[in-house]
Write a protein that holds these residues in place. Structure first.
Motif, short mmCIF file in Angstrom:
data_model
loop_
_atom_site.label_atom_id
_atom_site.label_comp_id
_atom_site.label_asym_id
_atom_site.label_seq_id
_atom_site.Cartn_x
_atom_site.Cartn_y
_atom_site.Cartn_z
N TYR A 1 0.83 -1.21 0.00
CA TYR A 1 0.00 0.00 0.00
C TYR A 1 0.87 1.25 0.00
O TYR A 1 0.63 2.20 -0.77
CB TYR A 1 -0.91 -0.04 1.23
N TRP A 2 1.88 1.27 0.85
CA TRP A 2 2.76 2.44 0.96
C TRP A 2 3.59 2.65 -0.30
O TRP A 2 3.73 3.76 -0.79
CB TRP A 2 3.66 2.27 2.18
N VAL A 3 4.13 1.55 -0.84
CA VAL A 3 4.95 1.65 -2.06
C VAL A 3 4.10 2.13 -3.23
O VAL A 3 4.53 2.97 -4.02
CB VAL A 3 5.62 0.30 -2.38
N TYR A 4 2.89 1.61 -3.34
CA TYR A 4 2.01 2.04 -4.44
C TYR A 4 1.69 3.52 -4.34
O TYR A 4 1.68 4.24 -5.35
CB TYR A 4 0.72 1.22 -4.41
N LYS A 5 1.43 4.00 -3.13
CA LYS A 5 1.12 5.41 -2.95
C LYS A 5 2.31 6.29 -3.26
O LYS A 5 2.17 7.38 -3.83
CB LYS A 5 0.65 5.64 -1.49
N LYS A 6 3.52 5.84 -2.92
CA LYS A 6 4.73 6.61 -3.17
C LYS A 6 5.11 6.62 -4.65
O LYS A 6 5.69 7.60 -5.14
CB LYS A 6 5.89 6.07 -2.34
N THR A 7 4.83 5.55 -5.35
CA THR A 7 5.26 5.44 -6.74
C THR A 7 4.17 5.80 -7.74
O THR A 7 4.42 5.76 -8.95
CB THR A 7 5.74 4.01 -7.04
N PHE A 8 2.97 6.11 -7.26
CA PHE A 8 1.88 6.43 -8.19
C PHE A 8 2.19 7.72 -8.93
O PHE A 8 2.51 8.75 -8.33
CB PHE A 8 0.56 6.57 -7.42
N SER A 9 2.12 7.66 -10.25
CA SER A 9 2.47 8.81 -11.08
C SER A 9 1.34 9.25 -11.99
O SER A 9 1.54 10.07 -12.87
CB SER A 9 3.71 8.49 -11.93
N GLY A 10 0.16 8.69 -11.81
CA GLY A 10 -0.97 9.06 -12.65
C GLY A 10 -1.64 10.33 -12.17
O GLY A 10 -1.12 11.07 -11.33
N VAL A 11 -2.83 10.57 -12.69
CA VAL A 11 -3.58 11.78 -12.35
C VAL A 11 -4.59 11.50 -11.25
O VAL A 11 -4.70 12.24 -10.28
CB VAL A 11 -4.29 12.33 -13.61
N ILE A 12 -5.34 10.41 -11.38
CA ILE A 12 -6.39 10.09 -10.42
C ILE A 12 -5.94 8.91 -9.57
O ILE A 12 -5.86 7.78 -10.06
CB ILE A 12 -7.72 9.77 -11.14
N TYR A 13 -5.64 9.16 -8.32
CA TYR A 13 -5.19 8.11 -7.40
C TYR A 13 -6.41 7.39 -6.83
O TYR A 13 -7.34 8.02 -6.32
CB TYR A 13 -4.36 8.72 -6.28
N SER A 14 -6.42 6.05 -6.93
CA SER A 14 -7.54 5.25 -6.45
C SER A 14 -7.20 4.68 -5.07
O SER A 14 -6.40 3.74 -4.96
CB SER A 14 -7.85 4.11 -7.44
N HIS A 15 -7.79 5.26 -4.05
CA HIS A 15 -7.55 4.80 -2.69
C HIS A 15 -8.16 3.41 -2.47
O HIS A 15 -7.57 2.57 -1.76
CB HIS A 15 -8.13 5.80 -1.69
N THR A 16 -9.32 3.15 -3.06
CA THR A 16 -9.97 1.86 -2.89
C THR A 16 -9.15 0.73 -3.53
O THR A 16 -9.08 -0.37 -2.99
CB THR A 16 -11.38 1.88 -3.50
N PHE A 17 -8.55 1.01 -4.68
CA PHE A 17 -7.69 -0.01 -5.31
C PHE A 17 -6.50 -0.33 -4.42
O PHE A 17 -6.11 -1.49 -4.28
CB PHE A 17 -7.21 0.48 -6.68
#
Length: 227
Positions: free
Chosen positions: A41-57
Motif C-alpha cells: 500500500y505504501w509503495v504504491y502510494k509513493k510510486t503512483f504517477s498518474g492523475v487520479i489516485y484510487s484509494h480503494t484499489f
C-alpha cells in the motif's frame, strides 16, 4: 442396531480437521500478510504517477494479500478442498479494466505475497517484498524517463510543411512523422512523435502563429498510437 449418543452425532471429519488446526500459525501468517499488504500500500502510494489516485484499489491490495493467504491455509491440508477451490475460482470473472500495467504488477505482488504467507514462507515473503519495493521506489521515483509527445498540426497550405519541419527539428532531440492525412476542404494534418529538449514546449506557440496553421496540439504519448 447400535444406540447413538450425543457425541456420536457430532463426530465428523470437520471436527478432526479443526483439532489439527494451528491458530497461532494462522494468526502469524495473516498478520504477516497484513504487514506486507501495508508495505505494498505504501509503495504504491509513493510510486503512483498518474492523475487520479484510487484509494480503494490500494486498500484492495491489502485485502488481496490476506484473502490469498487465507485460501492457501485452507487448502494446504486438504486435496479435495483444493480441487474444489480451483473449480470455484475458475468461474470468477473480473471485468474491471486495468489501464496501467504497473497496477497488474502490484496485483501480482499482493497475490504472490499472500500465497507465500499462507504456505508459511515468512522469511521469503519479507525479503522478497523489501527487494521488490526498493526496485519500484528506485526505478519509478529516482530514474527520470523522458516520455515522447505527439504534435498534431492542422494547416491548409502545403507549402508551409518545410517551415513546420524546420521548427520541429530545431526544438526537439528526435522526431519522426507518425502520420499525414488530407482532410476535406483541402486541409492537411500531420502528426509528429517528438522528444523535446529539457521539456521546452514553447515552440508550439511559434507553430500555431504561422500563417495557414489552423491548430497545433501537443499530447503526452505512451507509445500506443492508431492513425
Amino acid at each position: 442396531m447400535e444406540n447413538l449418543n450425543f457425541n456420536d452425532i457430532f463426530k465428523s471429519s470437520i471436527l478432526e480437521k479443526t483439532s489439527s488446526f494451528s491458530v497461532v500459525d494462522s494468526l502469524i501468517g495473516l498478520l504477516v500478510a497484513f504487514a506486507v499488504g501495508l508495505f505494498i500500500y505504501w509503495v504504491y502510494k509513493k510510486t503512483f504517477s498518474g492523475v487520479i489516485y484510487s484509494h480503494t484499489f490500494n486498500i484492495s491490495l491489502i485485502v488481496m494479500s490476506m484473502a490469498t493467504a487465507l485460501i492457501i491455509m485452507g487448502i494446504s491440508s486438504n486435496v479435495l478442498l483444493s480441487l474444489g477451490m480451483v473449480g470455484a475460482l475458475s468461474i470468477v470473472r473480473f471485468r474491471t479494466p486495468i489501464k496501467d500495467p504497473m497496477d497488474i504488477v502490484y496485483i501480482f505482488w499482493a497475490i504472490v505475497s499472500g500465497i507465500l504467507c499462507g504456505a508459511g514462507f515468512i522469511p521469503l515473503v519479507i525479503i522478497g517484498s523489501i527487494l521488490i519495493g526498493a526496485v519500484l521506489l528506485i526505478f519509478v521515483n529516482k530514474i527520470k524517463i523522458e516520455n515522447p509527445y505527439l504534435l498534431i498540426v492542422k494547416y491548409n497550405d502545403i507549402s508551409i510543411e518545410n517551415s513546420i519541419e524546420h521548427v520541429v527539428a530545431e526544438s526537439s532531440q528526435k522526431h519522426t512523422v507518425k502520420s499525414k492525412s488530407v482532410m476535406p476542404g483541402d486541409d492537411f494534418e500531420i502528426t509528429y512523435e517528438i522528444r523535446v529538449k529539457d521539456s521546452e514546449l514553447g515552440f508550439i506557440n511559434n507553430i500555431s502563429e504561422m500563417e495557414s496553421v489552423k491548430s497545433a496540439v501537443m499530447l503526452s504519448y505512451d507509445g500506443n498510437f492508431t492513425a
